[in-house]
Motif scaffolding. Structure first.
Motif, PDB file in Angstrom:
ATOM      1  N   ALA A 740      50.880 -60.726  -6.471  1.00  0.00           N
ATOM      2  CA  ALA A 740      51.907 -61.272  -7.486  1.00  0.00           C
ATOM      3  C   ALA A 740      52.260 -60.515  -8.556  1.00  0.00           C
ATOM      4  N   LEU A 741      51.313 -59.703  -8.900  1.00  0.00           N
ATOM      5  CA  LEU A 741      51.227 -58.726 -10.132  1.00  0.00           C
ATOM      6  C   LEU A 741      52.453 -57.717 -10.006  1.00  0.00           C
ATOM      7  N   GLU A 742      52.487 -57.105  -8.663  1.00  0.00           N
ATOM      8  CA  GLU A 742      53.466 -56.107  -8.256  1.00  0.00           C
ATOM      9  C   GLU A 742      54.824 -56.727  -8.510  1.00  0.00           C
ATOM     10  N   VAL A 743      54.851 -57.997  -7.899  1.00  0.00           N
ATOM     11  CA  VAL A 743      56.458 -58.678  -8.198  1.00  0.00           C
ATOM     12  C   VAL A 743      56.400 -58.878  -9.501  1.00  0.00           C
ATOM     13  N   GLN A 744      55.585 -59.351 -10.524  1.00  0.00           N
ATOM     14  CA  GLN A 744      56.047 -59.480 -11.500  1.00  0.00           C
ATOM     15  C   GLN A 744      56.229 -58.256 -12.246  1.00  0.00           C
ATOM     16  N   ARG A 745      55.595 -57.226 -12.126  1.00  0.00           N
ATOM     17  CA  ARG A 745      56.221 -55.921 -12.713  1.00  0.00           C
ATOM     18  C   ARG A 745      57.614 -55.480 -12.286  1.00  0.00           C
ATOM     19  N   GLN A 749      60.628 -54.970 -15.000  1.00  0.00           N
ATOM     20  CA  GLN A 749      61.110 -53.656 -14.819  1.00  0.00           C
ATOM     21  C   GLN A 749      62.820 -53.656 -14.727  1.00  0.00           C
ATOM     22  N   THR A 750      63.092 -54.498 -13.841  1.00  0.00           N
ATOM     23  CA  THR A 750      64.480 -54.719 -13.477  1.00  0.00           C
ATOM     24  C   THR A 750      65.293 -55.425 -14.193  1.00  0.00           C
ATOM     25  N   ALA A 751      64.437 -56.476 -14.982  1.00  0.00           N
ATOM     26  CA  ALA A 751      65.227 -57.461 -15.961  1.00  0.00           C
ATOM     27  C   ALA A 751      65.520 -56.671 -17.297  1.00  0.00           C
ATOM     28  N   ARG A 752      64.549 -55.688 -17.771  1.00  0.00           N
ATOM     29  CA  ARG A 752      65.041 -54.972 -18.995  1.00  0.00           C
ATOM     30  C   ARG A 752      66.027 -53.771 -18.636  1.00  0.00           C
ATOM     31  N   THR A 753      66.034 -53.358 -17.241  1.00  0.00           N
ATOM     32  CA  THR A 753      67.323 -52.430 -16.904  1.00  0.00           C
ATOM     33  C   THR A 753      68.661 -53.344 -16.993  1.00  0.00           C
ATOM     34  N   ALA A 760      66.121 -57.917 -25.731  1.00  0.00           N
ATOM     35  CA  ALA A 760      64.967 -57.654 -25.171  1.00  0.00           C
ATOM     36  C   ALA A 760      64.431 -58.596 -24.130  1.00  0.00           C
ATOM     37  N   VAL A 761      63.742 -58.346 -23.207  1.00  0.00           N
ATOM     38  CA  VAL A 761      63.122 -59.107 -22.338  1.00  0.00           C
ATOM     39  C   VAL A 761      61.448 -59.184 -22.827  1.00  0.00           C
ATOM     40  N   GLU A 762      61.352 -60.302 -23.539  1.00  0.00           N
ATOM     41  CA  GLU A 762      60.123 -60.362 -24.269  1.00  0.00           C
ATOM     42  C   GLU A 762      58.979 -60.624 -23.348  1.00  0.00           C
ATOM     43  N   ASN A 763      59.172 -61.414 -22.156  1.00  0.00           N
ATOM     44  CA  ASN A 763      57.743 -61.640 -21.472  1.00  0.00           C
ATOM     45  C   ASN A 763      58.446 -62.098 -20.041  1.00  0.00           C
TER      46      ASN A 763
END
Length: 821
Positions: A740-745, A749-753, A760-763
């Motif tokens: 799940a951590l890999e998916v979360q990261r 990353q994609t959301a900020r791009t 900003a994508v805060e969380n």
């Protein structure tokens, strides 16, 4: 160590006040714990009186009615007394009405069993004189009637109770302190002058008194001397000697024993006098005791010896525990006429070990353990012989025995005036420095100019044998400063370089992890770094028990370096449970030691325990900690060391290795990679075997010091937005084995791009995991909450939705994941 001022004045003519002498002793480096005066106190209305008559009290068998003449202080008084020595003709001290004795005891007119008493005749205790006394204090010399107490009694003495540091055994005697005070006050020091100097040319030869002396253990007794004295008469020692011994806390016994104690307190050299007729075979043998050999010492206790203990024996049995205490039949008796005077040097480690094993100490062992100057042994023996001949009579006989000898002493230290000035931080004239050395009886064997003559000379300083603590130039700097006086150090602004470097990484790590755990309501513990062998073998492994064993452990339960902090915390938990203390959250940071490829690695570590509260009575129970609680704390602690545990491969902790419950604990990392972490449930059976109630969760993180970050980034303020957030939820379907951590990261990353920096994508936080209808077999649905925010404005739905759609499109395109609607 008690020091008599009257005794000191035999060697140095001190005319300073008691306060000045106490201050000098303090500045010379010795703590003055107490100053006691043995002089009579100045008590008002306490005067000399003479008992005129003594009659039996009519109403009490053990009381007497006396008439006492106090002369001009009040004439004849009637006094009731209970002492047995209130005989007519004795002159005594009388406390008249109005006197206040020590203890705030006021004297007034009173009736005792119906008989008026106009005062009180005093015993030594009642006027504050210590020691062993019985009955009234009878005055010698018949002082005049009415004389005040402080004029009638001798002037007394002043006794300094000093704490001598272990590195200064030369000051465990009056001569040592006198030497220091003579140097401080710049006065000459007068040594006792021995009349006997070892010449036996006119002495009778009496080999029958002592046929031989043998030293079988020269490593434990490098020097042994024995002298014969014949024709002595045992009796009380002179009053001046008794008074000095009593002043420093020793009880006078007889002239010979008192001389031995006197010389020991004068020079620091212990001695022992044998009755020659009691030595079996007329021999003295210095040897190791046999295992199981017994001796009854002077205190009346039988002691069992072993082969590491040194004894002084005759041809039949041990008679003295060397350097500590004699046997009950080793000393002199009232009918002794012939003496063998022993004066020897014993190895300090041997005396210390024997004293500790037997639990037996003495004034002699105290000095031998710290070191006795072997170059003063013969002088001490000669001084004792002089005093024995003076107080007990007799004459010296031959032969004298001396086995071993002085180790040639020569210690020189080269020091310059400039070196001393640099270390002190201020200048002392070279002449004053040299005078300080000479006052302490250091010999200046050579004085030479340095390369820069203006900066002072270089001295080669000969160190006397009694100052074995001096062996470096910096030691001489201290000696100069002691005599110069620390109170004379000139005031100055302290100048020191600023500390531009950070604290040691290990210190920073320990501080950070402790702050974290204490902030999460853990109790910090400190346990020993040494653990018992059985514990290491049980909780870690037999191999660890072999690798981590100490070569020479001091005690049985501290034989191994600890490989984990968990066992010490469990011991603390057990203690608290047994005492009814509800301490369920414990932590510790410290060193652990791990074996890797035959090498012992020292690691910085932190560990914690989460135990079920036992016996705690609360109105509402909180949610119990679980495996994920332990995981969370371990991940947070590792992050403080710059390690992301969640990124590392994890494996179940198998077996009882390090005490974890199989199937309920995880091991992450390895010491070969520089760090290791373990967390989960502790082995239930092993915890129960320790006597601990309930389940116990725990975690430990250990890292090699070189893997710690060199410097921590200081926290800085980061501005925050005052505008509202825009929230969106996203569920993606991924393979079951994808973390799940890999998916979360990847989502973050994609959301900020996708926002292209517009806001900003805060969380991005995982809030749900779903398996079931609508999700393909071998897959799972992970739902994430996304928080969008702008620091400058309120976001519109259109721009957030556009960024959110770009995020979904990009994930489907690049990862192959499905978006679950």
């Amino acid at each position: 160590m008690k020091i008599s001022l009257n005794w000191l004045r035999d060697y140095v003519q001190l005319d300073a006040s008691v306060d000045e002498i106490a201050r000098a002793i303090t500045f010379l480096g010795f703590e003055v714990e107490a100053v006691v005066s043995t002089a009579a106190p100045r008590l008002e209305h306490v005067v000399v009186g003479e008992i005129l008559t003594r009659a039996r009290h009519p109403n009490a068998d053990k009381l007497s009615v006396c008439t006492v003449d106090v002369g001009p202080a009040g004439g004849v008084k009637t006094i009731v007394c209970g002492a047995t020595n209130c005989d007519a003709g004795n002159r005594v001290l009388v406390a008249l009405p109005g006197a206040v004795l020590p203890g705030n005891f006021a004297i007034k007119l009173s009736k005792i069993r119906g008989q008026e008493s106009q005062g009180m005749m005093c015993s030594p205790d009642e006027i504050g004189m210590g020691g062993e006394h019985s009955g009234l204090l009878l005055l010698e010399g018949r002082p005049a009637l009415g004389t005040p107490i402080h004029e009638a009694l001798p002037p007394g003495d002043t006794v300094f109770d000093l704490e001598i540091t272990p590195n200064r055994p030369d000051c465990l005697c009056h001569l040592g302190i006198a030497r220091e005070l003579a140097a401080w006050f710049k006065l000459p020091l007068v040594y006792p002058q021995e009349k006997f100097r070892g010449d036996l040319s006119e002495a009778p030869a009496l080999p029958g008194l002592l046929a031989g002396v043998r030293v079988d253990s020269p490593e434990d007794c490098p020097l042994y001397t024995a002298h014969l004295i014949t024709g002595v008469k045992i009796g009380p020692s002179p009053s001046w000697m008794q008074e000095r011994l009593k002043a420093v806390g020793l009880r006078p016994i007889n002239n010979v024993v008192d001389v031995g104690n006197y010389v020991m307190l004068e020079t620091g050299q212990p001695l022992h006098a044998f009755d020659a007729r009691r030595l079996g075979g007329n021999q003295i043998i210095v040897r190791r005791a046999a295992d199981g050999e017994k001796i009854t010492t002077l205190d009346g206790k039988e002691r069992t010896l072993n082969g590491r203990m040194l004894v002084i024996a005759d041809a039949q049995r041990p008679v003295v525990i060397a350097g500590i205490m004699g046997g009950e039949n080793s000393g002199v008796a009232d009918d002794t006429t012939d003496l063998v005077l022993e004066c020897a040097i014993f190895r300090r480690q041997s005396i210390r070990g024997t004293s500790r094993q037997l639990g037996l100490g003495s004034d002699s062992s105290y000095r031998y353990e710290r070191g006795v100057d072997p170059h003063g042994t013969l002088e001490a023996a000669y001084r004792a012989i002089d005093l024995i001949l003076e107080t007990a009579g007799g004459r010296v006989a031959g032969p004298a025995y001396r086995l071993g000898g002085d180790v040639p002493w020569q210690r020189e230290i080269v020091v310059t005036h400039d070196y001393i000035t640099e270390r002190l931080g201020f200048d002392i004239p070279a002449a004053e420095m040299r005078a300080a050395f000479e006052a302490l009886e250091f010999t200046i064997t050579r004085e030479e100019p340095t390369v820069h003559p203006a900066r002072g000379p270089a001295w080669t300083v000969g160190i006397p044998s009694w100052r074995d603590d001096l062996d470096r130039p910096i030691d001489l700097v201290e000696e100069v400063l002691r005599l110069y006086g620390t109170e004379r150090i000139p005031p100055a602004v302290v100048q020191a370089p600023g500390l531009v470097a950070d604290d040691d990484p290990v210190v920073n790590f320990n501080r950070r992890v402790t702050e974290y755990l204490v902030g999460h309501d853990f109790h910090e513990c400190v346990t020993y770094t040494l653990r018992p062998a059985r514990e290491v073998a049980t909780w870690v492994s037999q191999a660890a028990a072999q690798e981590l064993a100490l070569a020479n452990p001091f005690v049985e339960d501290q034989t191994h370096l600890r490989p984990t902090l968990i066992t010490g915390l469990l011991e603390t938990l057990k203690l608290n449970q047994s005492r009814g203390v509800a301490a369920a959250r414990l932590c510790e940071s410290g060193r652990v030691f791990m074996e890797h490829n035959g090498q012992i690695l020292e690691c910085a570590a932190v560990a914690f325990l989460l135990a079920e509260p036992v016996g705690e009575r609360v109105w509402r129970r909180r949610e119990a900690p679980d495996f994920y609680t332990a995981k969370h704390h371990v991940c947070a602690l590792a992050a403080l060391a710059g390690v992301e545990v969640a990124n590392a491969a994890a494996a179940p902790a198998s077996g009882a290795y390090f005490g974890w419950q199989e199937g309920h604990a995880i091991a992450v990392g390895g010491i070969e990679g520089g760090w290791v972490a373990r967390f989960g449930l502790l082995n239930l059976a092993m915890v129960r075997a320790l006597g601990i109630e309930g389940r116990v969760l725990g975690g430990i993180f250990a890292i090699l010091p070189e893997k710690l970050p060199a410097a921590a980034v200081p926290p800085r303020f980061k501005d925050f937005s005052l505008f509202p957030a825009a929230l969106r939820d996203l569920a993606v379907v991924v393979a079951e084995d994808r973390p799940a951590l890999e998916v979360q990261r990847r989502v973050a990353q994609t959301a900020r791009t996708a926002t292209a920096g517009a806001f900003a994508v805060e969380n991005v936080a995982l809030f749900d995991v779903y398996r079931g209808a609508g999700v393909p077999e071998g897959s799972k649905s992970l739902a994430f909450s996304l928080v969008y925010r702008s620091p400058a404005r309120t976001l519109t739905d259109d721009e957030v939705n556009a960024a959110f759609q770009r995020l979904q499109d990009e994930l489907v395109k690049t990862t192959g994941w499905q978006i679950r609607k």
